[in-house]
Scaffold this motif. Structure first.
Motif, PDB file in Angstrom:
ATOM      1  N   VAL A 198       0.826  -1.212   0.000  1.00  0.00           N
ATOM      2  CA  VAL A 198       0.000   0.000   0.000  1.00  0.00           C
ATOM      3  C   VAL A 198       0.856   1.256   0.000  1.00  0.00           C
ATOM      4  O   VAL A 198       0.330   2.363  -0.082  1.00  0.00           O
ATOM      5  N   GLY A 199       2.167   1.102   0.113  1.00  0.00           N
ATOM      6  CA  GLY A 199       3.062   2.234   0.048  1.00  0.00           C
ATOM      7  C   GLY A 199       2.974   3.175   1.223  1.00  0.00           C
ATOM      8  O   GLY A 199       3.189   4.384   1.062  1.00  0.00           O
ATOM      9  N   ASN A 200       2.700   2.644   2.408  1.00  0.00           N
ATOM     10  CA  ASN A 200       2.578   3.507   3.575  1.00  0.00           C
ATOM     11  C   ASN A 200       2.678   2.660   4.833  1.00  0.00           C
ATOM     12  O   ASN A 200       2.577   1.425   4.785  1.00  0.00           O
ATOM     13  N   CYS A 201       2.864   3.341   5.968  1.00  0.00           N
ATOM     14  CA  CYS A 201       2.800   2.654   7.248  1.00  0.00           C
ATOM     15  C   CYS A 201       1.350   2.402   7.625  1.00  0.00           C
ATOM     16  O   CYS A 201       0.442   3.099   7.163  1.00  0.00           O
ATOM     17  N   VAL A 202       1.132   1.423   8.461  1.00  0.00           N
ATOM     18  CA  VAL A 202      -0.199   1.118   8.972  1.00  0.00           C
ATOM     19  C   VAL A 202      -0.192   1.422  10.460  1.00  0.00           C
ATOM     20  O   VAL A 202       0.551   0.805  11.228  1.00  0.00           O
ATOM     21  N   GLY A 203      -0.986   2.405  10.846  1.00  0.00           N
ATOM     22  CA  GLY A 203      -1.033   2.835  12.238  1.00  0.00           C
ATOM     23  C   GLY A 203      -2.432   3.186  12.674  1.00  0.00           C
ATOM     24  O   GLY A 203      -3.425   2.691  12.121  1.00  0.00           O
ATOM     25  N   ARG A 204      -2.497   4.057  13.647  1.00  0.00           N
ATOM     26  CA  ARG A 204      -3.778   4.373  14.283  1.00  0.00           C
ATOM     27  C   ARG A 204      -4.795   4.998  13.322  1.00  0.00           C
ATOM     28  O   ARG A 204      -5.969   4.633  13.338  1.00  0.00           O
ATOM     29  N   ARG A 205      -4.357   5.893  12.461  1.00  0.00           N
ATOM     30  CA  ARG A 205      -5.288   6.663  11.650  1.00  0.00           C
ATOM     31  C   ARG A 205      -5.705   5.998  10.356  1.00  0.00           C
ATOM     32  O   ARG A 205      -6.643   6.462   9.702  1.00  0.00           O
TER      33      ARG A 205
END
Length: 243
Positions: A198-205
């Protein structure tokens, strides 16, 4: 009686907005002309890249993300181009309609996960970093010597002692379940992992959108497989009946 105009004293002030830092100069006129405008994303210390005037935030390495988009679009396009016309004519027109709606939902959740802020925690300012470094008192140390910041800090939250880890890059005590992403060079709240697909970090938001993307993509794959299998079976039986 003529009165001389009072002298206007030159002054300057700094206006801080949520997404930009602007400096204005007041020269005595009623019109304030902007002297300098710097948006926060333009001086972002991490390794992310921004598009659409800072509204889109992604990681630097986005090659696999583009491959993910191409893979989904090509697979769905082949399904809509070869299988859906036959199934819509011989079974029901609801098959391509449901497939299109599911495809749109998959792509929207993918873009929402990839282009959103995963929960980056702002770094400490130089004054805040210096204040944190002064929190530890090293015994028998001479005044003026450098004292490294602590690696952990204990705080009481709702009657329970919680240990906060110190990030030497961001100069902050990050909250529980937060971690520093080595690829994006940011501390992310409730960091799960960095997903190159997905080309991004996976976090809270963006975790909820990532979960919806995985779930909807799984349903789309199963749906396409079932429809293609149905198409092949109907083709086979129609060929046998025609003979």
């Amino acid at each position: 009686m003529d009165t001389a105009p009072l002298p206007v004293k030159e002054s300057s002030y700094v206006a801080v907005a949520t997404d930009r830092v602007s400096e204005y100069s007041d020269t005595g006129s009623t019109k304030k002309m902007p002297k300098k405008m710097i948006r926060k994303w333009e001086v972002f210390p991490g390794r992310n890249k921004f598009c659409c005037n800072g509204r889109i935030m992604m990681a630097r390495q986005t090659g696999i993300f583009y491959f993910t988009c191409i893979l989904i679009v090509v697979t769905s396009g082949l399904f809509f181009g070869f299988d859906c016309p036959y199934l819509a004519k011989n079974v029901t027109p609801a098959i391509p309609a449901f497939g299109i709606a599911l495809f749109i939902f998959v792509m929207s959740t993918l873009f929402r996960t990839s282009f959103s802020d995963p929960g980056v925690i702002p770094r400490a300012s130089p004054d805040e970093a210096a204040d944190i470094e002064k929190q530890i008192e090293v015994p028998n140390s001479t005044p003026g010597t450098y004292r490294p910041p602590p690696r952990t800090k204990e705080v009481v939250i709702k009657g329970q002692v919680v240990k906060l880890k110190y990030c030497f890059t961001c100069k902050i005590f990050r909250p529980p379940r937060a971690s520093h992403c080595s690829l994006c060079d940011n501390c992310v709240e409730r960091f799960d992992h960095h997903c190159p697909w997905v080309g991004n970090c996976v976090g809270r938001r963006n975790y909820r959108y990532f979960y919806l993307f995985i779930l909807s993509l799984s349903i789309l794959c199963i749906y396409i497989f079932a429809c293609v299998l149905t198409h092949l079976i109907l083709r086979k039986y129609s060929t046998v009946l025609n003979k």
